[in-house]
Design a protein around this motif. Structure first.
Motif, PDB file in Angstrom:
ATOM      1  N   VAL A  19       0.927  -1.133  -0.030  1.00 55.80           N
ATOM      2  CA  VAL A  19      -0.096   0.138  -0.023  1.00 55.80           C
ATOM      3  C   VAL A  19       0.880   1.346  -0.103  1.00 55.80           C
ATOM      4  O   VAL A  19       0.824   2.085  -0.548  1.00 55.80           O
ATOM      5  CB  VAL A  19      -0.825  -0.217   1.064  1.00 55.80           C
ATOM      6  CG1 VAL A  19      -1.750   1.211   1.297  1.00 55.80           C
ATOM      7  CG2 VAL A  19      -1.737  -1.080   1.339  1.00 55.80           C
ATOM      8  N   ARG A  20       1.854   1.371   0.733  1.00 54.68           N
ATOM      9  CA  ARG A  20       2.815   2.315   0.910  1.00 54.68           C
ATOM     10  C   ARG A  20       3.374   2.653  -0.701  1.00 54.68           C
ATOM     11  O   ARG A  20       3.417   3.676  -1.011  1.00 54.68           O
ATOM     12  CB  ARG A  20       4.007   2.088   1.810  1.00 54.68           C
ATOM     13  CG  ARG A  20       4.991   3.209   2.155  1.00 54.68           C
ATOM     14  CD  ARG A  20       6.055   3.033   3.050  1.00 54.68           C
ATOM     15  NE  ARG A  20       6.673   1.547   2.909  1.00 54.68           N
ATOM     16  CZ  ARG A  20       7.743   1.371   1.911  1.00 54.68           C
ATOM     17  NH1 ARG A  20       8.234   2.189   0.989  1.00 54.68           N
ATOM     18  NH2 ARG A  20       8.135   0.173   1.822  1.00 54.68           N
ATOM     19  N   GLU A  21       3.906   1.580  -1.253  1.00 49.02           N
ATOM     20  CA  GLU A  21       4.527   1.924  -2.532  1.00 49.02           C
ATOM     21  C   GLU A  21       3.549   2.271  -3.475  1.00 49.02           C
ATOM     22  O   GLU A  21       3.631   3.095  -4.491  1.00 49.02           O
ATOM     23  CB  GLU A  21       5.150   0.469  -3.027  1.00 49.02           C
ATOM     24  CG  GLU A  21       6.320  -0.030  -2.305  1.00 49.02           C
ATOM     25  CD  GLU A  21       6.727  -1.413  -2.691  1.00 49.02           C
ATOM     26  OE1 GLU A  21       6.899  -1.597  -3.856  1.00 49.02           O
ATOM     27  OE2 GLU A  21       7.053  -2.279  -1.877  1.00 49.02           O
ATOM     28  N   LEU A  22       2.303   1.975  -3.475  1.00 54.10           N
ATOM     29  CA  LEU A  22       1.321   2.086  -4.351  1.00 54.10           C
ATOM     30  C   LEU A  22       0.875   3.692  -4.177  1.00 54.10           C
ATOM     31  O   LEU A  22       0.313   4.359  -5.149  1.00 54.10           O
ATOM     32  CB  LEU A  22       0.205   1.323  -4.497  1.00 54.10           C
ATOM     33  CG  LEU A  22       0.544  -0.223  -5.031  1.00 54.10           C
ATOM     34  CD1 LEU A  22      -0.680  -1.145  -4.766  1.00 54.10           C
ATOM     35  CD2 LEU A  22       0.831  -0.219  -6.424  1.00 54.10           C
ATOM     36  N   THR A  23       0.749   3.959  -2.973  1.00 51.77           N
ATOM     37  CA  THR A  23       0.130   5.280  -2.865  1.00 51.77           C
ATOM     38  C   THR A  23       1.112   6.371  -2.597  1.00 51.77           C
ATOM     39  O   THR A  23       0.816   7.520  -2.607  1.00 51.77           O
ATOM     40  CB  THR A  23      -0.779   5.176  -1.436  1.00 51.77           C
ATOM     41  OG1 THR A  23       0.131   4.890  -0.331  1.00 51.77           O
ATOM     42  CG2 THR A  23      -1.856   4.275  -1.546  1.00 51.77           C
ATOM     43  N   LEU A  25       2.328   7.200   0.493  1.00 57.31           N
ATOM     44  CA  LEU A  25       1.970   7.613   1.779  1.00 57.31           C
ATOM     45  C   LEU A  25       3.040   6.706   2.728  1.00 57.31           C
ATOM     46  O   LEU A  25       3.340   5.580   2.346  1.00 57.31           O
ATOM     47  CB  LEU A  25       0.700   7.259   2.145  1.00 57.31           C
ATOM     48  CG  LEU A  25      -0.311   7.996   1.273  1.00 57.31           C
ATOM     49  CD1 LEU A  25      -1.790   7.479   1.887  1.00 57.31           C
ATOM     50  CD2 LEU A  25      -0.317   9.358   1.594  1.00 57.31           C
ATOM     51  N   SER A  26       3.363   7.470   3.849  1.00 60.33           N
ATOM     52  CA  SER A  26       4.259   6.737   4.570  1.00 60.33           C
ATOM     53  C   SER A  26       3.369   5.641   5.406  1.00 60.33           C
ATOM     54  O   SER A  26       2.174   5.694   5.410  1.00 60.33           O
ATOM     55  CB  SER A  26       4.928   7.709   5.605  1.00 60.33           C
ATOM     56  OG  SER A  26       3.860   8.402   6.522  1.00 60.33           O
ATOM     57  N   LEU A  27       4.297   4.737   6.103  1.00 57.52           N
ATOM     58  CA  LEU A  27       3.544   3.780   6.896  1.00 57.52           C
ATOM     59  C   LEU A  27       2.725   4.573   8.089  1.00 57.52           C
ATOM     60  O   LEU A  27       1.607   4.185   8.150  1.00 57.52           O
ATOM     61  CB  LEU A  27       4.536   2.745   7.471  1.00 57.52           C
ATOM     62  CG  LEU A  27       4.985   1.849   6.633  1.00 57.52           C
ATOM     63  CD1 LEU A  27       6.140   1.004   7.263  1.00 57.52           C
ATOM     64  CD2 LEU A  27       4.374   1.072   5.897  1.00 57.52           C
ATOM     65  N   ARG A  28       3.204   5.645   8.508  1.00 60.27           N
ATOM     66  CA  ARG A  28       2.554   6.312   9.630  1.00 60.27           C
ATOM     67  C   ARG A  28       1.357   7.122   9.363  1.00 60.27           C
ATOM     68  O   ARG A  28       0.208   7.137   9.867  1.00 60.27           O
ATOM     69  CB  ARG A  28       3.704   7.445  10.201  1.00 60.27           C
ATOM     70  CG  ARG A  28       2.804   8.422  11.151  1.00 60.27           C
ATOM     71  CD  ARG A  28       2.840   7.261  12.622  1.00 60.27           C
ATOM     72  NE  ARG A  28       1.973   8.045  13.355  1.00 60.27           N
ATOM     73  CZ  ARG A  28       0.426   7.819  13.976  1.00 60.27           C
ATOM     74  NH1 ARG A  28       0.246   6.652  13.471  1.00 60.27           N
ATOM     75  NH2 ARG A  28       0.019   8.447  14.750  1.00 60.27           N
ATOM     76  N   GLN A  29       1.267   7.300   7.985  1.00 64.48           N
ATOM     77  CA  GLN A  29       0.080   8.029   7.556  1.00 64.48           C
ATOM     78  C   GLN A  29      -0.898   7.047   7.229  1.00 64.48           C
ATOM     79  O   GLN A  29      -2.096   7.374   7.587  1.00 64.48           O
ATOM     80  CB  GLN A  29       0.501   8.848   5.935  1.00 64.48           C
ATOM     81  CG  GLN A  29       1.163  10.024   6.191  1.00 64.48           C
ATOM     82  CD  GLN A  29       1.725  10.509   4.969  1.00 64.48           C
ATOM     83  OE1 GLN A  29       2.196   9.869   4.144  1.00 64.48           O
ATOM     84  NE2 GLN A  29       1.211  11.768   4.484  1.00 64.48           N
ATOM     85  N   ILE A  30      -0.498   6.020   6.850  1.00 60.92           N
ATOM     86  CA  ILE A  30      -1.647   4.883   6.357  1.00 60.92           C
ATOM     87  C   ILE A  30      -2.328   4.575   8.073  1.00 60.92           C
ATOM     88  O   ILE A  30      -3.338   4.275   7.872  1.00 60.92           O
ATOM     89  CB  ILE A  30      -0.846   3.707   5.639  1.00 60.92           C
ATOM     90  CG1 ILE A  30      -0.275   4.177   4.356  1.00 60.92           C
ATOM     91  CG2 ILE A  30      -1.906   2.545   5.574  1.00 60.92           C
ATOM     92  CD1 ILE A  30       0.499   2.949   3.679  1.00 60.92           C
ATOM     93  N   ARG A  31      -1.352   4.122   8.635  1.00 61.97           N
ATOM     94  CA  ARG A  31      -1.899   3.878  10.070  1.00 61.97           C
ATOM     95  C   ARG A  31      -2.590   4.964  10.780  1.00 61.97           C
ATOM     96  O   ARG A  31      -3.924   4.566  11.307  1.00 61.97           O
ATOM     97  CB  ARG A  31      -0.665   3.514  11.164  1.00 61.97           C
ATOM     98  CG  ARG A  31      -0.076   2.249  10.622  1.00 61.97           C
ATOM     99  CD  ARG A  31       1.044   1.666  11.732  1.00 61.97           C
ATOM    100  NE  ARG A  31       1.891   0.618  11.189  1.00 61.97           N
ATOM    101  CZ  ARG A  31       3.120   0.699  10.902  1.00 61.97           C
ATOM    102  NH1 ARG A  31       3.764   2.008  10.916  1.00 61.97           N
ATOM    103  NH2 ARG A  31       3.751  -0.309  10.439  1.00 61.97           N
TER     104      ARG A  31
END
Length: 112
Positions: A19-23, A25-31
């Protein structure tokens, strides 16, 4: 809903790293977006988050709105407004179908 009847876009099979690679976004943002109840990942038996293609689309939409300065609580409110009319319409259609089925089977009255 069983996994067999779940549309492929809604199957929660994608890891947070992908998801991080596709978007972008950082892992923190996703969480964080999960914590703010903007997306709802599943967790597997090991506790790893799993996302769907629909979640990825939603994350990209959220990120674009955040870049425009929209706050997460406003995004959540907007998302809730979008889903409620659909839910109401579906409920209305289900009730209409139940009424029609009942009255077709129990009388000669015309369906609603």
């Amino acid at each position: 809903m069983s996994s067999e009847s779940t549309p492929y876009k809604d199957k929660k099979v994608i890891s947070i790293g992908i998801v991080r690679e596709l978007t972008g976004l950082s892992l923190r943002q996703i969480r964080y977006y999960g914590e703010r109840k903007l997306i709802f990942p599943d967790r597997n038996e090991k506790g790893t988050r799993r996302y769907s293609f629909s979640d990825i689309e939603k994350l990209i939409e959220i990120a674009n709105k955040r870049e425009e300065g929209v706050q997460t609580n406003e995004i959540r409110r907007e998302m809730n407004k979008e889903t409620k009319p659909v839910e109401k319409r579906m409920l209305k259609e289900m009730l209409r179908g139940q009424f029609n089925a009942h009255f077709r089977n129990n009388s000669n009255n015309k369906p609603f």
